[in-house]
Enzyme design. Structure first.
Site: not given
Ligand SMILES: Cc1cc2nc3c(=O)[nH]c(=O)nc-3n(C[C@H](O)[C@H](O)[C@H](O)COP(=O)(O)O)c2cc1C
Length: 319
Positions: A225-226, A202, A101, A19, A72
């Site tokens: 992630g979040r 997700g 992304c 993230m 990454q």
């Molecule tokens: C603030 C933020 C920054 C993120 N930055 C990246 C990143 O640098 N590279 C990436 O592959 N995904 C990035 N993501 C996506 C997350 O890795 C993840 O795929 C997405 O949030 C879904 O997972 P979650 O529902 O558990 O949050 C980002 C997501 C958020 C919210």
């Protein structure tokens, strides 16, 4: 259950999803200490590495003892991607390629999730990297670009044929960005279609969610992630729940305060006090969300400029 990515064995199947703006060196250190099977850097532009942009050193900072860990990269030029990965992957065990992304600027450059609409180029990027690099390459992508381009299954097959060691699939399209529910069915479809490990991603917000995703989709690992924002204990609790079936308690306030301070100290050492405290305002608001006096705290947090200010705010949190 051990998850293997190429020759890298993860001690748990729980990955801290990358993230930008969150999983910097200091937070990856904390997540590693909480038992993460794998941590991943914030995404780094291969072209920016080529041009020697200063900010990358900050993103790429790590310690050898923080493994297994992945760096990454994002980009669209196969040779630049491979050669920049070679330049920076030293302390990292795995190179992950961002093909998910959704940010307009990135997509406009034909990078990130734009590659889901150009699987031939995506193949050339991955195939070149797999051929040139001496470490496992993985790909992270989405369900598809939008509802009319749902191609995660074909994309995963393409990535496998290019030689990647694992894929992470986020069950949303690019058009959804981060809204709506993630589609876990597509994760199951990807798992059924390829022989390499599949990491599902997700909407995992609890240890039970992680186990449910693994059961429902058959995925080999999960990426959170979040849910980890302001809650690194979710990592420890999820790893423990998968290992033992036992649900650990949520952290108490004293434990939360200790981690807030450690996070701030690590970040000060990493980014310097000024930048660190500005960034910690955000992290502290996540750490304290839901606490009884969180509104008052938010005001105090926005006034913090020094580590001492932060210590005073953390001290004032009622236990
Ligand atoms: C603030 C933020 C920054 C993120 N930055 C990246 C990143 O640098 N590279 C990436 O592959 N995904 C990035 N993501 C996506 C997350 O890795 C993840 O795929 C997405 O949030 C879904 O997972 P979650 O529902 O558990 O949050 C980002 C997501 C958020 C919210």
């Amino acid at each position: 259950m051990k998850l293997r990515i190429g020759d890298v064995e993860l001690k748990s199947p729980v990955v801290a999803a990358p993230m930008a703006g969150v999983t910097d060196y200091s937070y990856r250190r904390i997540l590693h200490d909480m038992g993460a099977g794998l941590t991943v850097t914030e995404m780094v532009s291969a072209k920016a590495i080529l041009y020697g942009n200063k900010g990358n050193d900050t993103i790429l900072r790590t310690d050898e003892d923080m493994g297994p860990q992945a760096v990454q990269l994002f980009g669209s030029d196969p040779l630049i991607m491979a050669s920049m990965a070679e330049r920076v992957y030293g302390p990292f065990d795995i190179v992950d390629v961002n093909m998910g992304c959704p940010v307009p600027k990135i997509v406009g450059n034909h990078e990130g999730s734009a590659l889901m609409k150009d699987p031939d180029l995506a193949y050339r990027i991955l195939e070149t990297m797999c051929r040139v690099l001496k470490k496992p390459v993985t790909a992270k992508f989405r369900k598809g670009f939008d509802d009319t381009h749902v191609n995660a299954v074909e994309f995963a097959r393409m990535a496998e044929s290019a030689g990647v060691a694992a894929v992470t699939i986020h069950g949303r399209t690019r058009a959804q960005m981060y809204s709506g529910r993630a589609d876990w069915d597509i994760i199951g479809q990807v798992k059924a279609a390829v022989g390499i490990p599949v990491i599902g991603n997700g909407d995992i917000e609890s240890p039970e969610d992680a186990v449910r995703m693994m059961k429902e989709t058959g995925c080999d690992g999960v990426a959170i992630g979040r849910g980890l924002k302001g809650d690194p204990w979710l990592m420890r609790r999820t790893v423990h729940y998968i290992d033992t079936g036992e649900l650990l308690h949520e952290p108490d306030i004293a434990e939360k305060k200790a981690i807030m301070l450690r996070h701030a100290e690590l970040m000060c050492e990493h980014k310097g006090e000024h930048t660190a405290i500005l960034e910690m305002r955000r992290h502290l608001s996540w750490y304290t969300a839901g606490l009884t006096n969180s509104a008052r705290l938010r005001g105090a947090m926005n006034d913090m400029c020094t580590l001492d200010d932060l210590r005073a705010v953390v001290d004032s949190i009622e236990t």
